[in-house]
Write an enzyme that holds these catalytic residues in place. Structure first.
Site, PDB file in Angstrom:
ATOM      1  NE  ARG A 177     -33.996  38.610 104.430  1.00 20.65           N
ATOM      2  CZ  ARG A 177     -33.069  38.040 105.064  1.00 20.65           C
ATOM      3  NH1 ARG A 177     -32.728  36.878 104.695  1.00 20.65           N
ATOM      4  NH2 ARG A 177     -32.506  38.276 106.058  1.00 20.65           N
TER       5      ARG A 177
ATOM      6  CE  LYS B  73     -27.083  33.485 111.108  1.00 17.48           C
ATOM      7  NZ  LYS B  73     -27.629  34.716 110.176  1.00 17.48           N
ATOM      8  CG  ASN B  74     -28.891  36.555 113.069  1.00 18.56           C
ATOM      9  OD1 ASN B  74     -27.744  36.387 112.074  1.00 18.56           O
ATOM     10  ND2 ASN B  74     -30.111  36.254 113.059  1.00 18.56           N
TER      11      ASN B  74
ATOM     12  NE  ARG C  31     -25.624  31.836 104.901  1.00 15.88           N
ATOM     13  CZ  ARG C  31     -26.500  32.751 104.497  1.00 15.88           C
ATOM     14  NH1 ARG C  31     -27.271  32.374 103.399  1.00 15.88           N
ATOM     15  NH2 ARG C  31     -26.314  34.040 105.055  1.00 15.88           N
TER      16      ARG C  31
ATOM     17  CG  ASP D   5     -34.370  34.251 112.475  1.00 18.85           C
ATOM     18  OD1 ASP D   5     -33.631  34.934 113.058  1.00 18.85           O
ATOM     19  OD2 ASP D   5     -35.107  34.439 111.546  1.00 18.85           O
TER      20      ASP D   5
ATOM     21  CB  CYS E  35     -32.407  34.969 100.279  1.00 20.36           C
ATOM     22  SG  CYS E  35     -33.480  35.124 101.799  1.00 20.36           S
TER      23      CYS E  35
HETATM   24  C1  EPZ Z   1     -32.547  40.025 110.450  1.00 22.33           C
HETATM   25  O1  EPZ Z   1     -32.765  40.135 109.023  1.00 22.33           O
HETATM   26  C2  EPZ Z   1     -31.810  38.671 110.630  1.00 22.33           C
HETATM   27  N1  EPZ Z   1     -30.610  38.480 110.165  1.00 22.33           N
HETATM   28  C3  EPZ Z   1     -32.791  37.527 110.277  1.00 22.33           C
HETATM   29  O2  EPZ Z   1     -32.269  36.335 110.446  1.00 22.33           O
HETATM   30  C4  EPZ Z   1     -34.067  37.648 110.744  1.00 22.33           C
HETATM   31  O3  EPZ Z   1     -35.024  36.611 110.295  1.00 22.33           O
HETATM   32  C5  EPZ Z   1     -34.818  39.070 110.520  1.00 22.33           C
HETATM   33  O4  EPZ Z   1     -33.691  39.953 110.924  1.00 22.33           O
HETATM   34  C6  EPZ Z   1     -36.144  39.336 111.393  1.00 22.33           C
HETATM   35  O5  EPZ Z   1     -35.795  38.998 112.565  1.00 22.33           O
HETATM   36  C7  EPZ Z   1     -29.528  39.014 110.657  1.00 22.33           C
HETATM   37  O6  EPZ Z   1     -29.665  39.737 112.002  1.00 22.33           O
HETATM   38  C8  EPZ Z   1     -28.099  38.906 110.063  1.00 22.33           C
HETATM   39  P1  EPZ Z   1     -35.392  42.732 108.741  1.00 22.33           P
HETATM   40  P2  EPZ Z   1     -33.115  41.525 108.321  1.00 22.33           P
HETATM   41  O7  EPZ Z   1     -34.827  44.004 108.091  1.00 22.33           O
HETATM   42  O8  EPZ Z   1     -32.566  42.476 109.305  1.00 22.33           O
HETATM   43  C9  EPZ Z   1     -38.612  44.060 105.385  1.00 22.33           C
HETATM   44  C10 EPZ Z   1     -31.383  33.951 110.151  1.00 22.33           C
HETATM   45  O9  EPZ Z   1     -31.868  33.045 110.078  1.00 22.33           O
HETATM   46  N2  EPZ Z   1     -37.478  45.187 105.162  1.00 22.33           N
HETATM   47  O10 EPZ Z   1     -35.805  42.810 110.313  1.00 22.33           O
HETATM   48  O11 EPZ Z   1     -32.707  41.168 106.848  1.00 22.33           O
HETATM   49  C11 EPZ Z   1     -38.266  42.617 105.057  1.00 22.33           C
HETATM   50  O12 EPZ Z   1     -38.350  42.359 103.743  1.00 22.33           O
HETATM   51  C12 EPZ Z   1     -31.666  35.346 109.446  1.00 22.33           C
HETATM   52  O13 EPZ Z   1     -30.455  34.046 110.849  1.00 22.33           O
HETATM   53  C13 EPZ Z   1     -38.133  46.103 104.174  1.00 22.33           C
HETATM   54  O14 EPZ Z   1     -39.015  46.172 103.598  1.00 22.33           O
HETATM   55  O15 EPZ Z   1     -34.295  41.421 108.408  1.00 22.33           O
HETATM   56  C14 EPZ Z   1     -38.726  41.791 105.869  1.00 22.33           C
HETATM   57  O16 EPZ Z   1     -40.080  41.374 105.445  1.00 22.33           O
HETATM   58  C15 EPZ Z   1     -32.971  35.190 108.356  1.00 22.33           C
HETATM   59  N3  EPZ Z   1     -37.215  46.820 103.770  1.00 22.33           N
HETATM   60  C16 EPZ Z   1     -38.880  42.843 107.343  1.00 22.33           C
HETATM   61  O17 EPZ Z   1     -38.858  43.888 106.939  1.00 22.33           O
HETATM   62  C17 EPZ Z   1     -35.982  47.199 104.316  1.00 22.33           C
HETATM   63  O18 EPZ Z   1     -35.279  47.968 104.193  1.00 22.33           O
HETATM   64  C18 EPZ Z   1     -38.064  42.580 108.530  1.00 22.33           C
HETATM   65  O19 EPZ Z   1     -36.706  42.364 108.064  1.00 22.33           O
HETATM   66  C19 EPZ Z   1     -35.684  46.366 105.321  1.00 22.33           C
HETATM   67  C20 EPZ Z   1     -36.538  45.332 105.869  1.00 22.33           C
END
Ligand code: EPZ
Length: 427
Positions: A129, A22-23, A406, A314, A124
Site C-alpha cells: 500500500r 467510515k471511508n 475499526r 472490501d 498493512c
Molecule cells: C481505500 O484505500 C479504502 N480505505 C480501502 O478500504 C479500500 O480497500 C481501497 O480504497 C480500495 O477500494 C479508505 O478509503 C480509508 P487505493 P486506499 O489507493 O485509498 C495501489 C477498508 O477495508 N496504490 O485505492 O489506500 C495500492 O497498493 C479499507 O475499509 C499504489 O500503488 O486504496 C492498491 O493496490 C481497506 N500507490 C491500489 O493502488 C499509491 O500511491 C488501490 O489502492 C496508492 C495506491
C-alpha cells in the site's frame, strides 16, 4: 485483547440500522484543515478509526466538539470541527501507524499551510500500500517532496498550482488527497482516472458546500477551480455500503431475512448483482434494502474485484464466506491488493474448501462449516470470520477482534437484535 464468541446456525431475522460510512467520514474530517470556519459533520459512525482521526486532527490544532453518542440508530453523531489555525504541520508516527488513512491530512495541510510532514503509513496485512501516486501528483502541483526518517516532508513556496493529473492506477485516497489539495490551488486542476467510489463523491459534495468549485463529481474526470479560501458547511456522511453489504451477507449466509435500514442500493449495484445471481432476493424498500434468503438455495458465482462501480475489494472476504457454504463453486479474483486472502486459512479451519492460485481462489461450497477458534487479521477478513461463524453450527471464538472495532459500529448489538447468539469476551 477482546474476542467474540458466536453460536451459529441461527437464521437472522429483523432490522439492522446502517451507520455512516467510515471511508467517507475519514476524508470528510480531514477536509476541516482546508478552512478556518466550522465544518459540521452529521451521521458520523462511532468507530476506533474515527477517534484516531479526531486525535490526529487535534494534534494539528483542530478544535472538535462531538455530540450524540453511539446507539442512536441511523442518526449517528454530530461532530463540529474548527481549524482557526494550524498549530503543527507534522502528523506523528505514533498516530499514523494506527491508521493509514492518516495520509489524508497531507494534501489539505500542504494546500492550507504550504508545508506538511506526515509519517509514511507503512504497510498493512493486505499489502504494501504505497502512497507514491499521491506524492507524484502533489509534485506535479509544485510541491517539493523528500522522504526522511520515515516521514514525507512536503513544502510549496506560495500556493500549489493547478495541474492536469492522470493517475496511472485508480487510487481512492490518492484521488481524495489531490481533490482536497486542488480546492485551494492557484488555477484549474484536472484529475483523470479519478476514483469513482461513492465516498469520493460524498467528499466532493461536502467540498462544494464549503465553497469549492468542482465538476465531474462521480466520474473519472474531476475538474477543480481553486479558491483562496473555503467556508463553513454542514454535511451528512453517506451510509456505509460495505457495512450494509456485510450484513446483507449475514442474512444470506444464515438463510435469514433482514432489512438494512438506511442502506443506499445505488451504491451497491455490483454486490447486489452477485447476490441476486447467487439466489438471494435483494429489494430496495422504503428506507432501506430487504435481503431475503429464507429457504433459498444459494450457489457460488464467479467474482472479480475492481474499482467502483465494479465489485468492491472490501466485500471479497465476506462474499467468500457465503460461497464457502453455497452449492457449486466460485472463482474469486482479487485485482486490487496483493495479499487479501488472509481469511482463507481461517475459513479452512472451519471446514471451508478453498484453494488459492496467485490472485485467485477457487471456493467449493460445503454443506456445513463447523465452529472453531479462529483469529482475525484485518478488518474485512475479521468480518468474513464473523459471517462464517454465524452460519456454522457450534461455537466459534474469534480472537483479536480489535480489527472489527475499526470498521463496524456496535456489531454485537446489531446482530443480536436479529437473533444471533453473539457475545464479546473481554480479554
Ligand atoms: C481505500 O484505500 C479504502 N480505505 C480501502 O478500504 C479500500 O480497500 C481501497 O480504497 C480500495 O477500494 C479508505 O478509503 C480509508 P487505493 P486506499 O489507493 O485509498 C495501489 C477498508 O477495508 N496504490 O485505492 O489506500 C495500492 O497498493 C479499507 O475499509 C499504489 O500503488 O486504496 C492498491 O493496490 C481497506 N500507490 C491500489 O493502488 C499509491 O500511491 C488501490 O489502492 C496508492 C495506491
Amino acid at each position: 485483547m477482546d474476542s467474540i464468541r458466536i453460536r451459529g446456525g441461527i437464521p437472522l431475522k429483523g432490522t439492522i440500522p446502517i451507520s455512516g460510512a467510515k471511508n467517507a467520514a475519514l476524508p470528510l474530517m480531514a477536509a476541516t484543515l482546508l478552512s478556518a470556519e466550522t465544518l459540521t459533520l452529521r451521521n458520523l459512525p462511532h468507530l476506533v478509526d474515527i477517534t484516531t482521526m479526531a486525535n490526529l486532527l487535534a494534534s494539528h490544532g483542530v478544535a472538535l466538539h462531538m455530540n450524540g453518542g453511539a446507539g442512536e440508530g441511523c442518526g449517528g453523531r454530530v461532530l463540529e470541527l474548527t481549524t482557526a489555525r494550524i498549530t503543527d504541520t507534522t502528523a506523528h508516527y505514533d498516530l499514523v501507524r494506527k491508521m493509514r488513512a492518516s495520509i489524508l491530512v497531507l494534501g489539505p495541510l500542504l494546500a492550507r499551510e504550504g508545508r506538511a510532514r506526515v509519517s509514511l503509513p507503512g504497510g498493512c496485512a493486505i499489502g504494501a500500500r504505497p502512497v507514491d501516486l499521491h506524492l507524484k501528483a502533489l509534485e506535479q502541483m509544485g510541491a517539493t517532496i523528500a522522504i526522511d526518517g520515515g516521514y514525507v516532508d512536503a513544502r510549496v513556496d506560495g500556493r500549489l498550482k493547478g495541474a492536469h493529473l492522470v493517475f496511472p492506477q485508480v487510487t481512492v485516497t490518492g484521488t481524495e488527497n489531490l481533490l482536497m489539495a486542488a480546492t485551494l490551488a492557484d488555477g484549474e486542476t484536472i484529475i483523470d482516472n479519478a476514483a469513482r467510489e461513492p465516498e469520493v463523491a460524498d467528499l466532493a459534495h461536502c467540498l462544494i458546500a464549503m465553497g469549492a468549485e468542482i465538476e465531474g463529481v462521480g466520474t473519472s474526470r474531476l475538474v477543480v477551480r481553486g479558491k483562496d479560501a473555503l467556508h463553513a458547511a454542514t454535511h451528512a456522511v453517506l451510509p456505509d455500503r460495505i457495512e450494509a453489504g456485510s450484513y446483507a451477507v449475514a442474512a444470506a449466509i444464515t438463510r435469514g431475512k433482514v432489512l438494512l435500514e438506511g442502506a443506499d442500493a445505488t451504491h451497491m449495484a455490483a454486490l447486489i448483482k452477485v447476490l441476486t445471481a447467487a439466489g438471494v432476493s435483494v429489494e430496495a424498500r422504503e428506507g432501506g434494502l430487504l435481503v431475503d434468503a429464507e429457504n433459498r438455495a444459494i450457489r457460488g458465482v464467479d467474482v472479480m474485484t475492481e474499482p467502483h462501480p465494479g465489485f468492491p475489494t472490501d466485500m471479497q472476504a465476506q462474499v467468500m464466506a457465503l460461497f464457502a457454504t453455497a452449492e457449486g463453486a466460485a472463482l474469486m479474483t482479487e485485482t486490487i491488493f496483493e495479499n487479501r486472502f488472509m481469511h482463507v486459512p481461517e475459513l479452512k479451519r472451519m471446514g471451508a474448501d478453498i484453494n488459492i492460485h496467485n490472485n485467485s481462489a477457487i471456493v467449493r461450497g460445503v454443506s456445513k462449516l463447523s465452529g472453531a477458534p479462529v483469529m482475525a487479521t484485518d478488518l474485512r477478513a475479521s468480518m468474513s470470520l464473523v459471517l462464517a461463524a454465524l452460519a456454522a453450527p457450534g461455537e466459534t471464538t474469534i480472537a483479536r477482534v480489535y480489527h472489527l472495532d475499526r470498521g463496524y459500529e456496535r456489531l454485537e448489538q446489531k446482530l443480536a437484535a436479529c437473533g444471533a447468539e453473539i457475545e464479546r469476551l473481554r480479554g
